[in-house]
Scaffold this motif. Structure first.
Motif, PDB file in Angstrom:
ATOM      1  N   VAL A  33       0.852  -1.189   0.000  1.00  0.00           N
ATOM      2  CA  VAL A  33       0.000   0.000   0.000  1.00  0.00           C
ATOM      3  C   VAL A  33       0.886   1.236   0.000  1.00  0.00           C
ATOM      4  O   VAL A  33       1.644   1.464   0.949  1.00  0.00           O
ATOM      5  N   PRO A  34       0.840   2.067  -1.045  1.00  0.00           N
ATOM      6  CA  PRO A  34       1.669   3.278  -1.071  1.00  0.00           C
ATOM      7  C   PRO A  34       1.121   4.325  -0.105  1.00  0.00           C
ATOM      8  O   PRO A  34      -0.089   4.455   0.056  1.00  0.00           O
ATOM      9  N   THR A  35       2.022   5.041   0.530  1.00  0.00           N
ATOM     10  CA  THR A  35       1.628   6.106   1.462  1.00  0.00           C
ATOM     11  C   THR A  35       2.442   7.360   1.179  1.00  0.00           C
ATOM     12  O   THR A  35       3.511   7.297   0.577  1.00  0.00           O
ATOM     13  N   ALA A  36       1.914   8.498   1.637  1.00  0.00           N
ATOM     14  CA  ALA A  36       2.602   9.789   1.456  1.00  0.00           C
ATOM     15  C   ALA A  36       2.697  10.477   2.810  1.00  0.00           C
ATOM     16  O   ALA A  36       1.748  11.117   3.256  1.00  0.00           O
ATOM     17  N   PRO A  37       3.825  10.359   3.511  1.00  0.00           N
ATOM     18  CA  PRO A  37       3.941  10.921   4.858  1.00  0.00           C
ATOM     19  C   PRO A  37       3.833  12.443   4.927  1.00  0.00           C
ATOM     20  O   PRO A  37       3.307  12.993   5.885  1.00  0.00           O
ATOM     21  N   GLY A  38       4.334  13.149   3.890  1.00  0.00           N
ATOM     22  CA  GLY A  38       4.282  14.607   3.924  1.00  0.00           C
ATOM     23  C   GLY A  38       5.113  15.184   5.059  1.00  0.00           C
ATOM     24  O   GLY A  38       6.154  14.634   5.437  1.00  0.00           O
ATOM     25  N   GLU A  39       4.649  16.295   5.645  1.00  0.00           N
ATOM     26  CA  GLU A  39       5.325  16.937   6.760  1.00  0.00           C
ATOM     27  C   GLU A  39       4.357  17.140   7.920  1.00  0.00           C
ATOM     28  O   GLU A  39       3.154  17.301   7.716  1.00  0.00           O
ATOM     29  N   ILE A  40       4.911  17.147   9.107  1.00  0.00           N
ATOM     30  CA  ILE A  40       4.134  17.443  10.307  1.00  0.00           C
ATOM     31  C   ILE A  40       4.384  18.900  10.663  1.00  0.00           C
ATOM     32  O   ILE A  40       5.534  19.340  10.758  1.00  0.00           O
ATOM     33  N   GLU A  41       3.322  19.653  10.833  1.00  0.00           N
ATOM     34  CA  GLU A  41       3.446  21.081  11.115  1.00  0.00           C
ATOM     35  C   GLU A  41       2.855  21.406  12.479  1.00  0.00           C
ATOM     36  O   GLU A  41       1.809  20.888  12.856  1.00  0.00           O
ATOM     37  N   ASP A  42       3.563  22.236  13.215  1.00  0.00           N
ATOM     38  CA  ASP A  42       3.070  22.715  14.507  1.00  0.00           C
ATOM     39  C   ASP A  42       2.960  24.232  14.435  1.00  0.00           C
ATOM     40  O   ASP A  42       3.754  24.886  13.753  1.00  0.00           O
ATOM     41  N   GLU A  43       1.981  24.774  15.114  1.00  0.00           N
ATOM     42  CA  GLU A  43       1.738  26.219  15.064  1.00  0.00           C
ATOM     43  C   GLU A  43       1.527  26.755  16.474  1.00  0.00           C
ATOM     44  O   GLU A  43       0.844  26.139  17.292  1.00  0.00           O
ATOM     45  N   VAL A  44       2.132  27.913  16.749  1.00  0.00           N
ATOM     46  CA  VAL A  44       2.008  28.564  18.053  1.00  0.00           C
ATOM     47  C   VAL A  44       1.581  30.005  17.852  1.00  0.00           C
ATOM     48  O   VAL A  44       2.078  30.686  16.950  1.00  0.00           O
ATOM     49  N   SER A  45       0.675  30.469  18.689  1.00  0.00           N
ATOM     50  CA  SER A  45       0.240  31.856  18.672  1.00  0.00           C
ATOM     51  C   SER A  45       0.500  32.460  20.039  1.00  0.00           C
ATOM     52  O   SER A  45       0.215  31.828  21.075  1.00  0.00           O
ATOM     53  N   VAL A  46       1.063  33.659  20.058  1.00  0.00           N
ATOM     54  CA  VAL A  46       1.358  34.338  21.315  1.00  0.00           C
ATOM     55  C   VAL A  46       0.761  35.748  21.307  1.00  0.00           C
ATOM     56  O   VAL A  46       0.583  36.351  20.255  1.00  0.00           O
ATOM     57  N   ARG A  47       0.455  36.227  22.488  1.00  0.00           N
ATOM     58  CA  ARG A  47      -0.024  37.608  22.687  1.00  0.00           C
ATOM     59  C   ARG A  47       0.974  38.288  23.609  1.00  0.00           C
ATOM     60  O   ARG A  47       1.174  37.866  24.744  1.00  0.00           O
ATOM     61  N   ALA A  48       1.606  39.345  23.105  1.00  0.00           N
ATOM     62  CA  ALA A  48       2.660  40.015  23.850  1.00  0.00           C
ATOM     63  C   ALA A  48       2.306  41.478  24.111  1.00  0.00           C
ATOM     64  O   ALA A  48       1.716  42.138  23.271  1.00  0.00           O
ATOM     65  N   VAL A  49       2.655  41.940  25.303  1.00  0.00           N
ATOM     66  CA  VAL A  49       2.448  43.341  25.697  1.00  0.00           C
ATOM     67  C   VAL A  49       3.803  43.960  25.994  1.00  0.00           C
ATOM     68  O   VAL A  49       4.549  43.448  26.837  1.00  0.00           O
ATOM     69  N   TYR A  50       4.123  45.062  25.305  1.00  0.00           N
ATOM     70  CA  TYR A  50       5.389  45.782  25.488  1.00  0.00           C
ATOM     71  C   TYR A  50       5.130  47.190  25.987  1.00  0.00           C
ATOM     72  O   TYR A  50       4.066  47.779  25.695  1.00  0.00           O
ATOM     73  N   GLU A  51       6.093  47.739  26.700  1.00  0.00           N
ATOM     74  CA  GLU A  51       6.036  49.154  27.066  1.00  0.00           C
ATOM     75  C   GLU A  51       6.633  49.986  25.932  1.00  0.00           C
ATOM     76  O   GLU A  51       7.485  49.509  25.179  1.00  0.00           O
ATOM     77  N   LEU A  52       6.157  51.210  25.811  1.00  0.00           N
ATOM     78  CA  LEU A  52       6.697  52.152  24.835  1.00  0.00           C
ATOM     79  C   LEU A  52       7.469  53.239  25.572  1.00  0.00           C
ATOM     80  O   LEU A  52       7.001  53.785  26.566  1.00  0.00           O
ATOM     81  N   LYS A  53       8.645  53.547  25.065  1.00  0.00           N
ATOM     82  CA  LYS A  53       9.461  54.606  25.674  1.00  0.00           C
ATOM     83  C   LYS A  53       9.176  55.950  24.999  1.00  0.00           C
ATOM     84  O   LYS A  53       8.892  55.996  23.804  1.00  0.00           O
TER      85      LYS A  53
END
Length: 252
Positions: free
Chosen positions: A232-252
C-alpha cells in the motif's frame, strides 16, 4: 542657731540638685514638627503596545500510527465472535511478522452486537438476522519504510474481514517542533512591536507579559491501495506545529 539651719538647708538643696538628672540643653523637636506634609506624586503609567505573533515549524515524520481491525458476521454471536477471533489472530501475526514490537500494539475497541433487518410486511418489527463481532487495534510503526508493507500484510492476512480506519504520521518527539514554533512566534511578535513603535515615533521598551495559545496539526494520511505496487503506497508529507502568542510591550 538659725544660721546653721540655713546652711544645712542650702547644703541639702545642693545635694538634691546633684542627684537629679541633667536636663538636655536643647529639646528635640518631634519628628517632622513644623514641616508641611507633601502628597506623593505617582508617575504616570507608561504607554503599552499589544501584538500577536504567529509561528510555524515543520518536520518530516519519523513514526506512524495505523488504526486497523477486523469484522465478521455469523448466524449466532458465538460463530461471529469465533470468526472475528480468527481474523484478529491473522492480523496480529502479520503485524508482528513486520517487526512491530508487542509494546506498540494495543486493542482499541472490541464489540459484538445483533444485526437487525426489517420484515417484508409494512410496519413489521425488525428481527435479528445475525450477529456481528469486531475488534480494532492501534499499531505504532517506528520505521516508516515499513508502513506500506505492513498495511499490505494485514490486508493479505485478514482478507475481506480487515478494516483500515486511519494512518496518522507524526514525530516521536514533538517538543523540538513546538520549541521551533515558539521561537518563530516570539520573533514575529517582537518584529511587529518594533514596527508599531517606530510608526508611533516611540521606542520599544520592556516586555510586560506574554501569553501562549498553541496547537499542533499532525496530518492523517488515507492509504491508497494498489495491488500492482505489491504494497500500500503512502505519502507521509510533513508534520506542522503552530504557536500563537499575545505580547504586551512598554513604549518609551
Amino acid at each position: 542657731m538659725s544660721v546653721r539651719i540655713r546652711h544645712r538647708a542650702a547644703l541639702a538643696g545642693v545635694l538634691l540638685a546633684l542627684a537629679l538628672p541633667t536636663a538636655p540643653a536643647v529639646a528635640q523637636a518631634a519628628p517632622h514638627a513644623g514641616v508641611p506634609r507633601v502628597a506623593a506624586v505617582k508617575a504616570p503609567k507608561p504607554a503599552t503596545l499589544t501584538v500577536t505573533g504567529e509561528g510555524r515549524a515543520a518536520a518530516a515524520p519519523d513514526m506512524a500510527t495505523v488504526t486497523a481491525g477486523v469484522e465478521a458476521t455469523g448466524p449466532t454471536a458465538k460463530e461471529a465472535l469465533a470468526a472475528q477471533n480468527r481474523a484478529a489472530e491473522a492480523l496480529l501475526a502479520a503485524v508482528r511478522g513486520e517487526g512491530v514490537a508487542d509494546r506498540d500494539i494495543s486493542t482499541r475497541t472490541l464489540a459484538a452486537s445483533a444485526v437487525y433487518e426489517t420484515g417484508p410486511e409494512p410496519g413489521a418489527s425488525p428481527r435479528v438476522a445475525g450477529y456481528q463481532a469486531s475488534q480494532s487495534f492501534s499499531v505504532t510503526i517506528r520505521d516508516l519504510r515499513r508502513t506500506g508493507a505492513l498495511l499490505q500484510a494485514i490486508t493479505d492476512a485478514a482478507g475481506d474481514a480487515v478494516r483500515i480506519h486511519a494512518v496518522v504520521f507524526d514525530v516521536a518527539d514533538p517538543s523540538r517542533l513546538r520549541a521551533a514554533a515558539r521561537t518563530a512566534a516570539h520573533a514575529d511578535a517582537r518584529a511587529k512591536a518594533v514596527q508599531y513603535a517606530e510608526l508611533s515615533g516611540r521606542k520599544l521598551g520592556r516586555l510586560v507579559s506574554l501569553e501562549e495559545t498553541a496547537g499542533g496539526r499532525p496530518r492523517p494520511v488515507a492509504a491508497a491501495f494498489d495491488e500492482a505496487a505489491g504494497k500500500v503506497p503512502t505519502a507521509p508529507g510533513e508534520i506542522e506545529d503552530e504557536v500563537s502568542v499575545r505580547a504586551v510591550y512598554e513604549l518609551k
